[in-house]
Write a protein that holds these residues in place. Structure first.
Motif, PDB file in Angstrom:
ATOM      1  N   SER A   5     -16.295  46.563 -24.767  1.00 55.90           N
ATOM      2  CA  SER A   5     -17.533  45.817 -24.992  1.00 55.90           C
ATOM      3  C   SER A   5     -18.767  46.437 -24.358  1.00 55.90           C
ATOM      4  O   SER A   5     -19.852  46.329 -24.903  1.00 55.90           O
ATOM      5  CB  SER A   5     -17.379  44.374 -24.520  1.00 55.90           C
ATOM      6  N   SER A   6     -18.634  47.070 -23.198  1.00 56.33           N
ATOM      7  CA  SER A   6     -19.806  47.675 -22.568  1.00 56.33           C
ATOM      8  C   SER A   6     -19.364  48.662 -21.493  1.00 56.33           C
ATOM      9  O   SER A   6     -18.194  48.770 -21.172  1.00 56.33           O
ATOM     10  CB  SER A   6     -20.717  46.605 -21.958  1.00 56.33           C
ATOM     11  N   GLY A   7     -20.338  49.357 -20.935  1.00 54.83           N
ATOM     12  CA  GLY A   7     -20.061  50.352 -19.907  1.00 54.83           C
ATOM     13  C   GLY A   7     -19.528  51.619 -20.550  1.00 54.83           C
ATOM     14  O   GLY A   7     -18.759  51.571 -21.498  1.00 54.83           O
ATOM     15  N   GLY A   8     -19.955  52.743 -20.071  1.00 54.90           N
ATOM     16  CA  GLY A   8     -19.491  53.999 -20.646  1.00 54.90           C
ATOM     17  C   GLY A   8     -20.053  54.210 -22.034  1.00 54.90           C
ATOM     18  O   GLY A   8     -20.934  53.502 -22.501  1.00 54.90           O
ATOM     19  N   THR A   9     -19.543  55.198 -22.716  1.00 51.19           N
ATOM     20  CA  THR A   9     -20.000  55.535 -24.062  1.00 51.19           C
ATOM     21  C   THR A   9     -19.088  54.863 -25.072  1.00 51.19           C
ATOM     22  O   THR A   9     -17.893  55.160 -25.129  1.00 51.19           O
ATOM     23  CB  THR A   9     -19.973  57.061 -24.259  1.00 51.19           C
ATOM     24  N   ILE A  10     -19.656  53.949 -25.859  1.00 52.48           N
ATOM     25  CA  ILE A  10     -18.878  53.241 -26.868  1.00 52.48           C
ATOM     26  C   ILE A  10     -18.345  54.261 -27.875  1.00 52.48           C
ATOM     27  O   ILE A  10     -19.057  55.128 -28.346  1.00 52.48           O
ATOM     28  CB  ILE A  10     -19.739  52.173 -27.587  1.00 52.48           C
ATOM     29  N   GLY A  11     -17.063  54.170 -28.199  1.00 50.06           N
ATOM     30  CA  GLY A  11     -16.437  55.089 -29.137  1.00 50.06           C
ATOM     31  C   GLY A  11     -15.759  56.271 -28.467  1.00 50.06           C
ATOM     32  O   GLY A  11     -15.056  57.034 -29.124  1.00 50.06           O
ATOM     33  N   SER A  12     -15.956  56.448 -27.180  1.00 46.27           N
ATOM     34  CA  SER A  12     -15.337  57.573 -26.470  1.00 46.27           C
ATOM     35  C   SER A  12     -13.933  57.251 -25.978  1.00 46.27           C
ATOM     36  O   SER A  12     -13.259  58.121 -25.443  1.00 46.27           O
ATOM     37  CB  SER A  12     -16.201  57.976 -25.266  1.00 46.27           C
ATOM     38  N   TYR A  13     -13.510  56.026 -26.143  1.00 48.72           N
ATOM     39  CA  TYR A  13     -12.210  55.596 -25.632  1.00 48.72           C
ATOM     40  C   TYR A  13     -11.390  54.935 -26.740  1.00 48.72           C
ATOM     41  O   TYR A  13     -11.927  54.239 -27.584  1.00 48.72           O
ATOM     42  CB  TYR A  13     -12.381  54.592 -24.496  1.00 48.72           C
ATOM     43  N   SER A  14     -10.088  55.160 -26.703  1.00 47.66           N
ATOM     44  CA  SER A  14      -9.143  54.439 -27.557  1.00 47.66           C
ATOM     45  C   SER A  14      -8.390  53.459 -26.671  1.00 47.66           C
ATOM     46  O   SER A  14      -7.996  53.801 -25.555  1.00 47.66           O
ATOM     47  CB  SER A  14      -8.132  55.391 -28.198  1.00 47.66           C
ATOM     48  N   LEU A  15      -8.184  52.263 -27.180  1.00 47.33           N
ATOM     49  CA  LEU A  15      -7.466  51.229 -26.439  1.00 47.33           C
ATOM     50  C   LEU A  15      -6.209  50.855 -27.202  1.00 47.33           C
ATOM     51  O   LEU A  15      -6.214  50.751 -28.428  1.00 47.33           O
ATOM     52  CB  LEU A  15      -8.353  49.986 -26.273  1.00 47.33           C
ATOM     53  N   ASN A  16      -5.117  50.646 -26.469  1.00 44.76           N
ATOM     54  CA  ASN A  16      -3.858  50.250 -27.073  1.00 44.76           C
ATOM     55  C   ASN A  16      -3.163  49.255 -26.148  1.00 44.76           C
ATOM     56  O   ASN A  16      -3.154  49.439 -24.937  1.00 44.76           O
ATOM     57  CB  ASN A  16      -2.958  51.475 -27.293  1.00 44.76           C
ATOM     58  N   GLY A  34     -14.504  66.201 -22.700  1.00 45.26           N
ATOM     59  CA  GLY A  34     -14.956  66.266 -21.313  1.00 45.26           C
ATOM     60  C   GLY A  34     -14.288  65.245 -20.418  1.00 45.26           C
ATOM     61  O   GLY A  34     -13.532  64.392 -20.858  1.00 45.26           O
ATOM     62  N   SER A  35     -14.605  65.353 -19.154  1.00 44.48           N
ATOM     63  CA  SER A  35     -14.089  64.418 -18.162  1.00 44.48           C
ATOM     64  C   SER A  35     -15.010  63.208 -18.074  1.00 44.48           C
ATOM     65  O   SER A  35     -16.212  63.355 -17.858  1.00 44.48           O
ATOM     66  CB  SER A  35     -14.006  65.109 -16.796  1.00 44.48           C
ATOM     67  N   LEU A  36     -14.469  62.028 -18.259  1.00 43.69           N
ATOM     68  CA  LEU A  36     -15.252  60.794 -18.172  1.00 43.69           C
ATOM     69  C   LEU A  36     -14.788  59.994 -16.970  1.00 43.69           C
ATOM     70  O   LEU A  36     -13.595  59.832 -16.746  1.00 43.69           O
ATOM     71  CB  LEU A  36     -15.095  59.954 -19.444  1.00 43.69           C
ATOM     72  N   SER A  37     -15.727  59.510 -16.189  1.00 44.09           N
ATOM     73  CA  SER A  37     -15.376  58.670 -15.029  1.00 44.09           C
ATOM     74  C   SER A  37     -16.281  57.447 -15.017  1.00 44.09           C
ATOM     75  O   SER A  37     -16.860  57.087 -14.011  1.00 44.09           O
ATOM     76  CB  SER A  37     -15.511  59.469 -13.736  1.00 44.09           C
ATOM     77  N   GLU A  38     -16.394  56.841 -16.184  1.00 40.84           N
ATOM     78  CA  GLU A  38     -17.263  55.675 -16.340  1.00 40.84           C
ATOM     79  C   GLU A  38     -16.446  54.394 -16.162  1.00 40.84           C
ATOM     80  O   GLU A  38     -15.260  54.360 -16.480  1.00 40.84           O
ATOM     81  CB  GLU A  38     -17.890  55.694 -17.740  1.00 40.84           C
ATOM     82  N   ALA A  39     -17.097  53.369 -15.659  1.00 35.57           N
ATOM     83  CA  ALA A  39     -16.459  52.056 -15.556  1.00 35.57           C
ATOM     84  C   ALA A  39     -16.707  51.322 -16.869  1.00 35.57           C
ATOM     85  O   ALA A  39     -17.843  51.020 -17.220  1.00 35.57           O
ATOM     86  CB  ALA A  39     -17.034  51.273 -14.393  1.00 35.57           C
ATOM     87  N   ILE A  40     -15.649  51.062 -17.623  1.00 32.37           N
ATOM     88  CA  ILE A  40     -15.812  50.380 -18.903  1.00 32.37           C
ATOM     89  C   ILE A  40     -15.377  48.922 -18.775  1.00 32.37           C
ATOM     90  O   ILE A  40     -14.585  48.565 -17.901  1.00 32.37           O
ATOM     91  CB  ILE A  40     -15.030  51.085 -20.028  1.00 32.37           C
ATOM     92  N   VAL A  41     -15.924  48.093 -19.646  1.00 32.61           N
ATOM     93  CA  VAL A  41     -15.583  46.670 -19.687  1.00 32.61           C
ATOM     94  C   VAL A  41     -14.758  46.440 -20.948  1.00 32.61           C
ATOM     95  O   VAL A  41     -15.181  46.793 -22.050  1.00 32.61           O
ATOM     96  CB  VAL A  41     -16.853  45.787 -19.695  1.00 32.61           C
ATOM     97  N   ILE A  42     -13.573  45.870 -20.768  1.00 35.37           N
ATOM     98  CA  ILE A  42     -12.664  45.606 -21.879  1.00 35.37           C
ATOM     99  C   ILE A  42     -12.513  44.105 -22.048  1.00 35.37           C
ATOM    100  O   ILE A  42     -12.197  43.399 -21.097  1.00 35.37           O
ATOM    101  CB  ILE A  42     -11.284  46.237 -21.623  1.00 35.37           C
ATOM    102  N   GLN A  43     -12.747  43.631 -23.268  1.00 34.60           N
ATOM    103  CA  GLN A  43     -12.477  42.233 -23.600  1.00 34.60           C
ATOM    104  C   GLN A  43     -11.110  42.187 -24.266  1.00 34.60           C
ATOM    105  O   GLN A  43     -10.751  43.090 -25.027  1.00 34.60           O
ATOM    106  CB  GLN A  43     -13.521  41.683 -24.564  1.00 34.60           C
ATOM    107  N   PHE A  44     -10.327  41.147 -23.968  1.00 30.64           N
ATOM    108  CA  PHE A  44      -9.012  41.053 -24.592  1.00 30.64           C
ATOM    109  C   PHE A  44      -8.671  39.604 -24.882  1.00 30.64           C
ATOM    110  O   PHE A  44      -9.217  38.684 -24.287  1.00 30.64           O
ATOM    111  CB  PHE A  44      -7.929  41.686 -23.710  1.00 30.64           C
ATOM    112  N   ALA A  45      -7.774  39.433 -25.827  1.00 35.37           N
ATOM    113  CA  ALA A  45      -7.263  38.113 -26.177  1.00 35.37           C
ATOM    114  C   ALA A  45      -5.757  38.218 -26.325  1.00 35.37           C
ATOM    115  O   ALA A  45      -5.239  39.209 -26.852  1.00 35.37           O
ATOM    116  CB  ALA A  45      -7.874  37.618 -27.478  1.00 35.37           C
TER     117      ALA A  45
END
Length: 61
Positions: A5-16, A34-45
């Motif tokens: 949902s937010s933080g980091g570059t949207i689309g740079s991560y795959s979630l499973n 590249g190396s990413l060290s961003e704090a991302i926010v994940i919404q889940f249900a």
């Protein structure tokens, strides 16, 4: 169901998500070269489902 949902570059991560009896694991993968060290926010249900057919078969003597 997962959403970056937010933080980091949207689309740079795959979630499973992987579910087991009483637990779940969320895998996060970096899709960029590249190396990413961003704090991302994940919404889940969480969605609970029951296989009624199997439950009926177990209940029969």
């Amino acid at each position: 169901m997962l959403n970056h949902s937010s933080g980091g570059t949207i689309g740079s991560y795959s979630l499973n998500a992987r579910c087991a009896a009483g637990s779940a694991t969320i895998d996060v993968r970096n899709n960029t070269g590249g190396s990413l060290s961003e704090a991302i926010v994940i919404q889940f249900a969480l969605v609970k489902a029951v296989n009624a057919q199997a439950a009926r078969r177990k209940a029969r003597p």
